[in-house]
Design a protein around this motif. Sequence first.
Motif, mmCIF file in Angstrom:
data_model
loop_
_atom_site.group_PDB
_atom_site.id
_atom_site.type_symbol
_atom_site.label_atom_id
_atom_site.label_comp_id
_atom_site.label_asym_id
_atom_site.label_seq_id
_atom_site.Cartn_x
_atom_site.Cartn_y
_atom_site.Cartn_z
ATOM 1 N N GLY A 148 0.805 -1.204 0.000
ATOM 2 C CA GLY A 148 0.000 0.000 0.000
ATOM 3 C C GLY A 148 0.841 1.258 0.000
ATOM 4 N N HIS A 149 0.295 2.312 0.600
ATOM 5 C CA HIS A 149 0.945 3.622 0.660
ATOM 6 C C HIS A 149 2.326 3.501 1.296
ATOM 7 N N MET A 150 2.399 2.794 2.406
ATOM 8 C CA MET A 150 3.668 2.514 3.077
ATOM 9 C C MET A 150 4.168 1.171 2.536
ATOM 10 N N VAL A 151 4.796 1.224 1.385
ATOM 11 C CA VAL A 151 5.222 0.008 0.692
ATOM 12 C C VAL A 151 5.993 -0.918 1.622
ATOM 13 N N TYR A 152 6.757 -0.330 2.529
ATOM 14 C CA TYR A 152 7.671 -1.078 3.388
ATOM 15 C C TYR A 152 6.957 -1.931 4.434
ATOM 16 N N LEU A 153 5.637 -1.773 4.610
ATOM 17 C CA LEU A 153 4.927 -2.637 5.559
ATOM 18 C C LEU A 153 4.919 -4.097 5.096
ATOM 19 N N ASN A 154 5.031 -4.301 3.808
ATOM 20 C CA ASN A 154 5.185 -5.642 3.253
ATOM 21 C C ASN A 154 6.678 -5.920 3.170
ATOM 22 N N THR A 155 7.194 -6.816 4.023
ATOM 23 C CA THR A 155 8.644 -7.021 4.101
ATOM 24 C C THR A 155 9.218 -7.565 2.797
ATOM 25 N N GLU A 156 8.439 -8.365 2.081
ATOM 26 C CA GLU A 156 8.924 -8.839 0.780
ATOM 27 C C GLU A 156 9.015 -7.679 -0.205
ATOM 28 N N ALA A 157 8.031 -6.783 -0.160
ATOM 29 C CA ALA A 157 8.080 -5.607 -1.020
ATOM 30 C C ALA A 157 9.248 -4.710 -0.638
ATOM 31 N N LEU A 158 9.516 -4.561 0.659
ATOM 32 C CA LEU A 158 10.657 -3.765 1.115
ATOM 33 C C LEU A 158 11.957 -4.334 0.563
ATOM 34 N N HIS A 159 12.088 -5.651 0.589
ATOM 35 C CA HIS A 159 13.296 -6.283 0.070
ATOM 36 C C HIS A 159 13.474 -5.971 -1.421
ATOM 37 N N SER A 160 12.388 -6.057 -2.172
ATOM 38 C CA SER A 160 12.456 -5.743 -3.604
ATOM 39 C C SER A 160 12.755 -4.260 -3.820
ATOM 40 N N MET A 161 12.116 -3.403 -3.021
ATOM 41 C CA MET A 161 12.336 -1.969 -3.146
ATOM 42 C C MET A 161 13.791 -1.617 -2.877
ATOM 43 N N LYS A 162 14.390 -2.234 -1.862
ATOM 44 C CA LYS A 162 15.796 -1.954 -1.561
ATOM 45 C C LYS A 162 16.689 -2.368 -2.723
ATOM 46 N N ALA A 163 16.427 -3.531 -3.309
ATOM 47 C CA ALA A 163 17.234 -3.979 -4.449
ATOM 48 C C ALA A 163 17.109 -3.004 -5.617
ATOM 49 N N ASP A 164 15.896 -2.516 -5.856
ATOM 50 C CA ASP A 164 15.683 -1.538 -6.928
ATOM 51 C C ASP A 164 16.426 -0.240 -6.633
ATOM 52 N N LEU A 165 16.355 0.217 -5.383
ATOM 53 C CA LEU A 165 17.037 1.453 -5.001
ATOM 54 C C LEU A 165 18.547 1.309 -5.101
ATOM 55 N N ALA A 166 19.072 0.152 -4.762
ATOM 56 C CA ALA A 166 20.516 -0.067 -4.857
ATOM 57 C C ALA A 166 20.998 0.136 -6.288
ATOM 58 N N ARG A 167 20.249 -0.388 -7.251
ATOM 59 C CA ARG A 167 20.621 -0.199 -8.653
ATOM 60 C C ARG A 167 20.484 1.266 -9.058
ATOM 61 N N PHE A 168 19.435 1.913 -8.555
ATOM 62 C CA PHE A 168 19.222 3.329 -8.864
ATOM 63 C C PHE A 168 20.382 4.178 -8.348
ATOM 64 N N TYR A 169 20.825 3.924 -7.129
ATOM 65 C CA TYR A 169 21.935 4.692 -6.558
ATOM 66 C C TYR A 169 23.230 4.432 -7.311
ATOM 67 N N ASP A 170 23.437 3.207 -7.738
ATOM 68 C CA ASP A 170 24.643 2.908 -8.522
ATOM 69 C C ASP A 170 24.646 3.697 -9.832
ATOM 70 N N ASP A 171 23.471 3.879 -10.426
ATOM 71 C CA ASP A 171 23.377 4.631 -11.681
ATOM 72 C C ASP A 171 23.488 6.132 -11.450
ATOM 73 N N ALA A 172 22.877 6.625 -10.366
ATOM 74 C CA ALA A 172 22.835 8.066 -10.126
ATOM 75 C C ALA A 172 24.118 8.602 -9.511
ATOM 76 N N ALA A 173 24.841 7.761 -8.775
ATOM 77 C CA ALA A 173 26.081 8.210 -8.108
ATOM 78 C C ALA A 173 27.113 7.095 -8.176
ATOM 79 N N PRO A 174 27.591 6.779 -9.382
ATOM 80 C CA PRO A 174 28.573 5.691 -9.503
ATOM 81 C C PRO A 174 29.871 6.060 -8.795
ATOM 82 N N ARG A 175 30.516 5.049 -8.190
ATOM 83 C CA ARG A 175 31.775 5.300 -7.471
ATOM 84 C C ARG A 175 32.871 4.434 -8.076
#
Length: 553
Positions: free
Chosen positions: A526-553
């Motif tokens: 729902g609105h707080m996507v992170y209340l679903n722990t499986e969704a949170l896990h997927s969201m974190k993986a998506d964000l990790a790729r996003f950060y690698d693209d937006a701020a490569p080191r």
Amino acid sequence: MMRFAVAAFALASLTTQAFAQERPVHGGTTAGAETPRGAARRGTTAEPDEAGRGDATNTQPAGDPRAARARENKLGDSDVATAPIRELRVPSRHTATIGGRSIAYTATAGTVTIRDDDGKPTASMFYVAYTTGDPGRPVTFLYNGGPGSSTLWLHMGSLAPVRVRTDSPGATAGPPFQLVNNPDSLLDKSDLVFVDAIGAGFSRPLGDTKLQSLWGTDADIDAFARGIERWLTINDRWNSPKFIFGESYGTTRSGGLSYRLAQDGVQLNGVVLLSSIMNYGRRAVGLDQDLINYLPSYAATAAYHHRIPAPADLPAFLAQARAFSRGPYAQALAQGQDLPDAERSAIAQQMAGFTGLPVKFILDSDLRVDLGRFRKELLRDQRRTLGRYDSRFTGIDVDAAAESPEFDPSDTGITGAFVSSFHHYLAHDLGFTSDMAYRPTYYSQTLKWDFNHRAPGQRGGGATTNADTALDLSAAMRENPHLLVYSLNGIYDMATPFFGTEYDLGHMQIDRTLRPNLRFAYYPSGHMVYLNTEALHSMKADLARFYDDAAPR
């Protein structure tokens, strides 16, 4: 996150303590210089009370214990809990395990003082920062919305090193609540700074500044810009990759903030939008756009609760719902009262197939089933209502025949766990206490949010009374073609439906060459996507790729 129904919970009378050197001020008092209440007024050396202050008829002789108590119990300015002008910093050391890797970090609960162009302090902004000590790594500023919400929801539920465990999508059982290590924290990719809006949490106006003057779209954007820039200055992080992460009305803030920060020379690497609402104009009474925006979310909810045959492919089914909404349904509503009866009946039949609602109910609603009616009607035969923030949640009303639900079970089902856990965590793990009440959400009968907003390049040159900060984000993306934007959506979110987000971001009029900079992700939550722990896990993986693209080191 929008928290429309949450009452302000008081932080129960936490005692002022002497802080470390980095904590020079507490609750309006100065460490090391505080005098115990009444100490300067005891005995024969005490100065006499000022005449005309209500004690002129006090005839007790000197040394009378009743007179001493009366003098000691009088309140002065130092007894009133106020926000500090001098900035607080309360650091503590911790270790997190994220993705199987141990990360040492410093958690700092503190405040930054916001000043106007003349240097006058106008507000104290509370934050909790998680940093690893590497000045070259990204830093992300996170906040909820409301307007009027603190950021404890994102803080306690999403990407911080710890999070509260809930029973979602059911109501969470009573205390003691469990704070657990968060293996899906974003701290392995970025330092994190959770910031409370002025008026919420411990953030307050200072001096003679009135909260009303800060209670509006543009004033709020200005306060956050000044607060973020101050944090960057005192922590020497101006050259770090920078991200902003807003939820709900926080996405409205992010749209305007992305452009305002750019004008101040703060170049962002990325903007993360969680459960978005950026154009309030489309919600005006008499317009049908929000009805169109909600229908795909109704379809997802009907499938979840088995009110329609289970789709073999849910994403494909939702794509069909989108096509129907923007096509036949939108065209039918556009005809208004001139819609032919045969076409009206055909549209109602199709709506029933997507929403699980009776055809007669849809026709009786003139094809316009608003959110309150849908939440009440879908499971009416089971005497159950649906959540607004998360339609997976169900509630029980006294009046099963009513027009709309009596409460939001997706709100009441998690509020106690989040608020209680945050208070405990703040005092026991972070070592921060205050005489002020922490406001999870703050609303007042005397306050009205000012939605007036002047977007860059707005046609006509004037301000709109219904903020649309997607226009600001569009300008920020055009002026900084390296800026990446990530829209995260829960398909069971009834507060900010995902199709509405697509509408807002689809009307930014950005050039085709910039469209790859705008990304979308969807989760079974729902609105707080992170209340679903499986969704949170997927969201974190998506964000990790996003950060690698937006701020490569």
